[in-house]
Design a protein around this motif. Structure first.
Motif, PDB file in Angstrom:
ATOM      1  N   CYS A  68      12.222  -8.580  -7.108  1.00 19.56           N
ATOM      2  CA  CYS A  68      13.163  -8.105  -8.124  1.00 19.56           C
ATOM      3  C   CYS A  68      14.409  -8.967  -8.149  1.00 19.56           C
ATOM      4  N   GLY A  69      14.783  -9.506  -6.978  1.00 17.80           N
ATOM      5  CA  GLY A  69      15.936 -10.394  -6.929  1.00 17.80           C
ATOM      6  C   GLY A  69      17.264  -9.705  -6.677  1.00 17.80           C
ATOM      7  N   ALA A  70      17.242  -8.400  -6.380  1.00 19.84           N
ATOM      8  CA  ALA A  70      18.491  -7.668  -6.146  1.00 19.84           C
ATOM      9  C   ALA A  70      19.253  -8.267  -4.967  1.00 19.84           C
ATOM     10  N   VAL A  93      19.013 -11.313  -3.864  1.00 22.27           N
ATOM     11  CA  VAL A  93      19.398 -12.698  -4.157  1.00 22.27           C
ATOM     12  C   VAL A  93      20.780 -12.740  -4.796  1.00 22.27           C
ATOM     13  N   ALA A  94      20.949 -11.845  -5.790  1.00 22.88           N
ATOM     14  CA  ALA A  94      22.227 -11.825  -6.498  1.00 22.88           C
ATOM     15  C   ALA A  94      23.337 -11.267  -5.617  1.00 22.88           C
ATOM     16  N   ALA A  95      22.979 -10.469  -4.605  1.00 24.67           N
ATOM     17  CA  ALA A  95      23.997  -9.808  -3.787  1.00 24.67           C
ATOM     18  C   ALA A  95      24.454 -10.653  -2.607  1.00 24.67           C
ATOM     19  N   SER A 125      24.687 -17.037  -0.710  1.00 25.95           N
ATOM     20  CA  SER A 125      23.613 -17.670  -1.492  1.00 25.95           C
ATOM     21  C   SER A 125      22.483 -18.133  -0.581  1.00 25.95           C
ATOM     22  N   ALA A 174      15.028 -16.692  -4.728  1.00 26.73           N
ATOM     23  CA  ALA A 174      13.947 -15.981  -5.407  1.00 26.73           C
ATOM     24  C   ALA A 174      12.980 -17.024  -5.935  1.00 26.73           C
TER      25      ALA A 174
END
Lengths: 575, 144
Positions: free
Chosen positions: A544-546, A548-550, A554, A558
């Motif tokens: 989902c990438g949640a 990754v963005a959080a 960095s 994903a």
């Protein structure tokens, strides 16, 4: 890495679907000017065999290592083109699609604007694909045991096919008996054979089957895990044995939860709930099964009227056709005449939908048994009222008859409302349970309306029967057996290839802050106390990438949706 | 000549992108100004994506995810929902007007709703005119 790529760009005309609005040649010319593009062409249908061969030939002859197809939605043909790349020996993830049909030609009339947008989307795909990485598909074990939710005709049919082939099935039924809505029906259209006969065979075989475990008054409370490896928790809602919920490991799930009938109270001008002899089709079925068609007062009806499209094909209630009511009404014309000799049957309809096998013949036969057919305009429903004391009938129905153009009053002692089908009130709960979507009417959404009508957007979850849309018995059984077939094909292979996308932690960058640990809805992130680093269990990650963005460092990547790839896309659409 | 804004749309794969596809299959016409970028979940949308889009010349950014409670990944859209106000506060500090960046929920069955949102947003951003974001203003935040 991005400098020495050789990209092939293929712009599909989709017959005229795209080419009528988008200038495909102009899109090709614009693509040719971009760095790394070694070939760019248009073709009538890229998804056709010659279209795919064109890509394969170019890869082999020109040494292409990346491919962009500008065509329809990737939700449709991404797998098709990935296979073509594989065939040519290129990693299938060196592929990107630009959606210039659903997002351009089908929604924009202005050819210039549509072409500009198609160029921008194609450019974004070209810049993105240059930054793609080769990914390896993961393979997971396929547990052959299958969970079927719903013990109606669809659920039982699917369960039998899977169990007959040698796999185990847990069949969970909410009520205390098998059979679903078909168990409430007397005869079936159009051959007037007994629903009970059809069901008895299924129920007996299901109950006696050594590989089917039936959970009556059961409720699936939770489904976790992923395709091939789900864990389902089944609660026993029965009066006595309310033990601890049972946890079962299953590889696939079939949702076959059926429908509920439209509540006739919602239409006031038919008098349901007020006039005692206005009944629903299911209430008439009950009388027919008992072999006694009579009024509430216990009298033989002299006039029986059938009113179609109750709750269906209406602006106020459900806009769709419920598909089974027309033939069911014709069936009643036959059955009521057999049960009450000399009765007058009037059939008040909007349009007669006789689309199925044998249905048109059945319609003709019904016309021959002296049924009075009256047509009304959609939206101008008839009105039912109590007859006066001197009339020789219980009720009068006022119909603006469309064919004669006259307002006609029809006598009736028994009015039968052909109630349509609706999504069950618990469809929202079920959708959340197995993580699938519902359409605006509450029906479960299939993976593709034409090419993949039994799968859903969640891998390993299938749908069958009237929970997807109104269906008759043959269509429900066909879909159920198709779902069983899909699952059996996977069981036969033993292992399943799943998407190569997941997230991974770059340990050199990870600061061990653990912000990501609690974010993951699948508890796929664990913390290595020794290294003081977070780690993602790839089998559990659904990409989902949640996290990754959080991640403030960095440190999480994903796969196939990296920052670099998305940045390239942003640049591409805005260039 | 009327100003045609460039809007970047970040759409989640399961609900909103499918909703946009439905607008297509239903042939619902809408303004050609939004260019869609697909992500798996609205939770994947790093605020940096929005800044990058504005930096690269977008006049507006539209973010679409599943309705609350309907997320394919159970709760990804709630994460977006929480990040969004922080992002908006940051954008306000840089002088980015309220209507330029927008978060909307669009389900797989809401083709019409998607088209309506695009039309409405295009109109509002057109009224605002070209984005005031100067490259230098946000470049520090983007380069990392």
């Amino acid at each position: 890495m991005t400098e020495d790529v050789k990209i092939g760009v293929y712009v599909c005309n989709c017959g005229t679907n795209i080419a009528k609005t988008v200038d495909c040649d102009a899109v090709v010319e614009a693509a040719k000017a971009l760095p790394g593009v070694a070939a760019a062409r248009t073709y009538k249908y890229m998804c056709s065999n010659p279209g795919q061969e064109m890509i394969v030939d170019d890869i082999v002859q020109l040494g292409l290592d990346r491919v962009v197809v500008s065509a329809c939605s990737p939700r449709m043909h991404e797998p098709t083109f990935r296979k073509a790349l594989e065939k040519a020996g290129v990693n299938p993830y060196f592929f990107e699609m630009a959606n210039i049909r659903e997002q351009c030609s089908w929604v924009h009339d202005d050819a210039e604007a549509a072409t500009d947008k198609a160029k921008a989307l194609t450019r974004a795909a070209i810049l993105r694909v240059a930054r793609h990485d080769a990914l390896e598909r993961r393979s997971v074990d396929m547990n052959p045991t299958t969970l079927v939710i719903g013990g109606g005709i669809a659920g039982m049919s699917a369960a039998l096919d899977i169990a007959d082939a040698g796999a185990h099935v847990h069949l969970v039924e909410q009520s205390d008996h098998l059979g679903g809505n078909v168990a409430r029906v007397d005869l079936t259209a159009p051959y007037l054979d007994s629903a009970r006969d059809i069901l008895t065979e299924r129920i007996t075989r299901v109950v006696e089957h050594p590989r089917i475990q039936v959970h009556l008054q059961g409720e699936v409370e939770e489904v976790t895990g992923f395709v091939g490896n789900f864990i389902a928790r089944i609660a026993d809602r029965g009066g006595n044995g309310q033990g601890a919920p049972l946890s079962v490991d299953v590889g696939s799930v079939i949702v076959a939860t059926g429908y509920k009938e439209f509540d006739a109270h919602r239409i006031t001008h038919y008098g349901y709930g007020k006039l005692p002899n206005v009944v629903t089709s299911f209430e008439l079925e009950k009388m027919l099964r008992a072999g006694r068609v009579e009024t509430k007062e216990g009298k033989r009806p002299q006039y029986v009227a059938l009113i179609h499209c109750v709750g269906s094909r209406s602006a106020e209630f459900n806009s769709y056709c419920s598909r089974v009511c027309c033939m069911t009404a014709l069936k009643y014309a036959h059955e009521v005449k057999a049960a009450v000799p000399g009765v007058y049957v009037s059939d008040i309809y909007v349009d007669m939908h006789a689309f199925g096998k044998g249905h048109e013949d059945f319609y003709r036969r019904s016309s021959e048994v002296k049924t009075l057919f009256l047509m009304y305009e959609k939206g101008e429903s008839p009105v039912v009222r109590k007859a006066a004391a001197g009339d020789d009938c219980e009720m009068l129905i006022e119909v603006d008859e469309k064919l004669s153009g006259e307002t006609i009053e029809i006598p009736a002692d028994l009015v039968v409302l052909m109630v349509g089908m609706e999504a069950r009130p618990d469809s929202e709960r079920v959708a959340h349970l197995v993580n699938i979507s519902r359409d605006k009417d509450g029906w479960f959404i299939e993976s593709h309306p034409k090419l993949d009508p039994v799968a859903t957007t969640t891998e390993g979850i299938f749908i069958a029967g009237a929970c997807q849309a109104p269906k008759d018995i043959p269509d429900s059984v066909a879909q159920a057996r198709a779902a069983a077939g899909r699952i059996l094909a996977r069981i036969a292979r033993g292992r399943l290839e799943v998407d190569a996308m997941f997230a991974e932690v770059d340990e050199d960058k990870c600061s061990g802050c653990r912000i990501c640990n609690d974010l993951c809805p699948y508890t796929a992130i664990e913390f290595d106390e020794e290294k003081r680093k977070s780690h993602i269990i790839s089998a559990l990650c659904k990409s989902c990438g949640a996290c990754v963005a959080a991640c403030p460092s960095s440190a999480i990547n994903a796969l196939h949706f990296t920052d670099a790839q998305i940045f390239a896309e942003i640049e591409g659409v805005l260039l | 000549m009327t100003f045609e804004p460039k809007i970047v749309g970040f759409l989640c794969n399961w609900c909103s992108y499918t909703g946009a596809d439905l607008a297509g299959t239903s042939r619902i016409p809408y303004a050609p100004n939004v260019r869609i970028i697909r992500v798996m979940c609205s939770a994947r949308i790093d605020p940096t994506f929005v800044l990058k889009a504005l930096h690269d010349g977008a006049d507006g950014v539209l973010i679409c995810g599943c309705h609350p409670g309907d997320c394919h990944y159970s709760e990804g859209n709630y994460k977006m929902m929480r990040r969004y106000p922080l992002l908006k506060r940051l954008l306000a500090d840089y002088g980015v007007e309220e209507d330029r960046v927008r978060l909307e929920w669009v389900s797989a069955s809401e083709g019409q709703r998607f088209a309506d949102i695009v039309n409405d947003m295009t109109e509002r951003v057109r009224e605002l005119g070209p984005s005031p974001v100067h490259r230098n203003l946000v470049s520090d935040a983007v380069e990392r």
